[in-house]
Motif scaffolding. Structure first.
Motif, short mmCIF file in Angstrom:
data_model
loop_
_atom_site.label_atom_id
_atom_site.label_comp_id
_atom_site.label_asym_id
_atom_site.label_seq_id
_atom_site.Cartn_x
_atom_site.Cartn_y
_atom_site.Cartn_z
N ALA A 119 85.64 28.86 34.33
CA ALA A 119 85.14 28.01 33.40
C ALA A 119 85.30 28.68 31.70
CB ALA A 119 83.80 28.90 34.07
N ASP A 120 85.48 27.21 31.72
CA ASP A 120 85.11 27.21 30.30
C ASP A 120 84.65 27.27 29.72
OD1 ASP A 120 85.64 26.42 27.79
OD2 ASP A 120 86.69 24.15 28.33
N LYS A 121 84.32 28.83 29.05
CA LYS A 121 83.48 29.69 27.81
C LYS A 121 82.85 29.43 27.04
CE LYS A 121 85.25 33.70 30.94
NZ LYS A 121 84.65 34.88 31.02
N SER A 122 83.46 28.49 26.53
CA SER A 122 83.06 27.87 24.89
C SER A 122 82.16 27.19 24.84
CB SER A 122 84.54 26.84 24.20
OG SER A 122 84.32 26.65 23.22
N PRO A 123 81.44 27.83 23.46
CA PRO A 123 80.27 26.86 23.14
C PRO A 123 80.22 25.72 23.50
CG PRO A 123 80.60 28.91 21.90
CD PRO A 123 81.99 28.77 22.75
N ALA A 124 81.24 25.59 22.28
CA ALA A 124 81.04 23.60 22.45
C ALA A 124 81.35 23.08 23.57
CB ALA A 124 82.13 23.49 21.12
N LYS A 125 81.21 23.57 24.34
CA LYS A 125 82.02 22.59 25.16
C LYS A 125 81.44 23.33 26.98
CE LYS A 125 86.86 22.21 24.14
NZ LYS A 125 88.25 22.58 24.01
N GLY A 126 81.51 25.10 27.22
CA GLY A 126 80.36 25.34 28.87
C GLY A 126 80.82 24.78 29.28
N ARG A 127 81.83 24.53 30.61
CA ARG A 127 81.85 23.32 31.02
C ARG A 127 82.13 24.33 32.62
NH1 ARG A 127 85.92 19.88 31.95
NH2 ARG A 127 83.82 17.86 32.41
N SER A 128 81.65 24.28 33.37
CA SER A 128 81.91 25.22 35.20
C SER A 128 83.48 25.22 35.88
CB SER A 128 80.46 24.15 35.84
OG SER A 128 81.05 23.40 36.27
N VAL A 129 83.55 25.45 36.30
CA VAL A 129 84.56 25.79 37.87
C VAL A 129 84.10 24.38 37.60
CG1 VAL A 129 85.99 26.53 39.14
CG2 VAL A 129 84.95 27.86 37.17
N ARG A 130 83.49 23.65 39.02
CA ARG A 130 83.15 22.15 39.79
C ARG A 130 83.33 20.65 38.19
NH1 ARG A 130 79.94 18.70 39.72
NH2 ARG A 130 79.21 17.80 42.33
N GLN A 131 83.14 21.30 37.21
CA GLN A 131 83.24 20.19 36.57
C GLN A 131 84.66 19.84 36.54
OE1 GLN A 131 80.56 21.68 33.63
NE2 GLN A 131 79.40 19.47 33.67
N ARG A 132 85.66 21.60 35.64
CA ARG A 132 86.22 20.80 35.21
C ARG A 132 87.92 20.99 36.27
NH1 ARG A 132 88.02 23.73 30.64
NH2 ARG A 132 90.52 24.55 31.31
N GLY A 133 87.60 21.75 37.16
CA GLY A 133 88.34 21.43 38.33
C GLY A 133 87.95 19.55 39.10
N TRP A 134 87.05 18.91 39.20
CA TRP A 134 87.11 17.53 39.52
C TRP A 134 87.17 16.88 38.73
CZ3 TRP A 134 86.85 15.79 43.81
CH2 TRP A 134 86.36 16.52 44.94
N GLN A 135 87.17 16.99 37.29
CA GLN A 135 87.72 16.31 36.13
C GLN A 135 89.11 16.28 36.18
OE1 GLN A 135 87.67 16.80 32.45
NE2 GLN A 135 88.24 14.98 31.61
N LEU A 136 89.86 16.94 36.65
CA LEU A 136 91.61 17.05 36.92
C LEU A 136 91.93 16.69 37.99
CD1 LEU A 136 91.98 20.88 35.78
CD2 LEU A 136 93.02 18.69 35.19
N ALA A 137 91.16 16.81 39.39
CA ALA A 137 91.15 16.00 40.75
C ALA A 137 91.08 14.70 40.56
CB ALA A 137 89.84 16.80 41.53
N HIS A 138 90.26 14.83 39.97
CA HIS A 138 89.71 12.65 39.69
C HIS A 138 91.46 12.06 38.23
CE1 HIS A 138 85.45 13.08 40.81
NE2 HIS A 138 86.02 12.60 41.66
N TRP A 139 91.13 12.94 37.44
CA TRP A 139 92.54 12.39 36.33
C TRP A 139 93.96 12.70 37.32
CZ3 TRP A 139 97.36 15.38 36.16
CH2 TRP A 139 97.96 14.02 34.86
N ALA A 140 93.89 13.45 38.35
CA ALA A 140 95.65 12.82 39.19
C ALA A 140 95.35 11.73 40.32
CB ALA A 140 95.51 14.54 40.05
N VAL A 141 94.76 11.70 40.56
CA VAL A 141 94.24 10.53 41.47
C VAL A 141 94.05 8.93 39.99
CG1 VAL A 141 92.47 9.19 42.65
CG2 VAL A 141 92.67 11.59 43.29
N ALA A 142 93.57 9.21 39.03
CA ALA A 142 94.11 8.06 38.51
C ALA A 142 94.86 8.20 38.21
CB ALA A 142 93.07 8.12 37.38
N ASN A 143 96.43 9.17 38.03
CA ASN A 143 97.26 8.85 37.13
C ASN A 143 98.73 8.69 38.46
OD1 ASN A 143 98.07 9.35 34.47
ND2 ASN A 143 96.07 10.58 35.27
N SER A 144 97.64 8.58 39.81
CA SER A 144 98.54 8.96 40.64
C SER A 144 100.22 7.65 41.66
CB SER A 144 98.09 9.09 42.45
OG SER A 144 96.63 7.47 42.55
#
Length: 325
Positions: A252-277
């Motif tokens: 999880a991103d603990k930065s107050p400005a971002k505050g993104r969960s494990v689920r959000q960060r994980g799915w962003q990276l997963a979708h990024w990888a598919v987009a770059n496949s």
């Protein structure tokens, strides 16, 4: 009945040859499209709504790479999903999400930014990461941009001669931003047909991750494990020796400005990888108990092997990217 003259015979023969050539060109074009798009009638990539309302958008692998970069730069700056939607809609209008080297007067790149208007040098503007960053820099200065109609927020940045043109791209941009910021899960797929590029293998994946997410967020080299010490959890991508798998531990991103969960960060990276496949020759991506495999953009995310084996905790803690070499 008199025989056709030699001249008419030649003309008939040339007409038949010409017609056959046109047919061959059409067939070659069809085969090329089928190869690039993975055999579907669409464009190689597709994103759907997680609301199950039937909304979807089809796009090309090149557009997927650029959209993923725009989203990565936005979240890296702590910008909300709405900002990413505005940025993607703007690029869809200005360049069709293509990094083009021409435009009105000296306009260039994804957002058709102009060197003469202080947006940067030609080289900078043609760098998608830079172009997205300077767009967000200007957007952040627009007061209450997230509450404005999309077309108004975009226009205050772009100063376009067609200020109402951005609105028509909002539905497609919203689908893309939801997937590419990780706010929707398992909604973006691509055919994954390898592009005509030499960018392949774990090193290419790590370099692209650094390009989009920044060197501070994801180090270019995997964590080194000493034989004398116990390995510690790392937030950097790692690659098993001699393997084709890049593993990205997600926290999880603990930065107050971002505050993104494990689920959000994980799915962003997963979708990024598919987009770059296609660009990076990626064959398989898994996260959160779901897995995508290259072959057809129609293939949905399915239950991953780790999840099937009951290792749900492991599947939810890291994104795994398997490359072609």
């Amino acid at each position: 009945m008199p025989e056709p003259s030699p001249t008419l015979k030649r003309r008939g023969r040339l007409f038949r040859i010409g017609a056959a050539f046109v047919v061959l060109l059409a067939l070659a074009g069809y085969v090329t499209v089928q190869y690039v798009t993975g055999g579907r009638g669409g464009s190689g990539c597709r994103v759907v709504s997680d609301a199950r309302d039937g909304a979807e958008y089809e796009f090309t692998p090149e557009q997927a790479v650029n959209a993923a970069t725009i989203a990565a730069v936005g979240t890296g700056r702590g910008m909300p999903e709405r900002a990413v939607t505005i940025a993607i809609a703007t690029s869809l209008q200005e360049s069709g999400l293509h990094n083009i080297e021409h435009g009105d007067r000296d306009s260039l790149g994804l957002f058709q930014q102009r060197p003469s208007q202080g947006w940067g040098t030609k080289k900078q503007i043609l760098d998608p990461t830079y172009a997205a960053g300077v767009f967000y820099q200007h957007l952040a200065k627009v007061q209450d941009y997230a509450k404005l109609p999309l077309t108004e927020a975009a226009q205050r940045v772009q100063r376009s001669g067609y200020p109402e043109a951005y609105a028509k791209h909002e539905p497609d941009a919203a689908l893309l931003s939801a997937a590419l910021t990780g706010n929707s899960a398992a909604t973006l797929t691509c055919a994954g047909i390898p592009a005509a590029t030499q960018a392949a293998g774990p090193d290419a994946v790590r370099a692209a991750l650094v390009r989009d997410f920044g060197r501070d967020a994801l180090q270019p080299a995997g964590a080194e494990v000493s034989a004398r010490s116990t390995p510690k959890p790392s937030a950097t991508p790692s690659t098993r020796s001699g393997a084709r798998t890049v593993t990205l531990p997600v926290a999880a991103d603990k930065s107050p400005a971002k505050g993104r969960s494990v689920r959000q960060r994980g799915w962003q990276l997963a979708h990024w990888a598919v987009a770059n496949s296609s660009a990076l020759h990626i064959e398989r991506v898994s996260f959160g108990g779901r897995e995508w495999t290259a072959g057809s953009a129609d293939n949905p995310w399915h239950t991953a092997a780790a999840e099937a084996a009951g290792d749900a905790e492991k599947a939810a803690s890291a994104v795994r990217i398997v490359t072609a070499q």
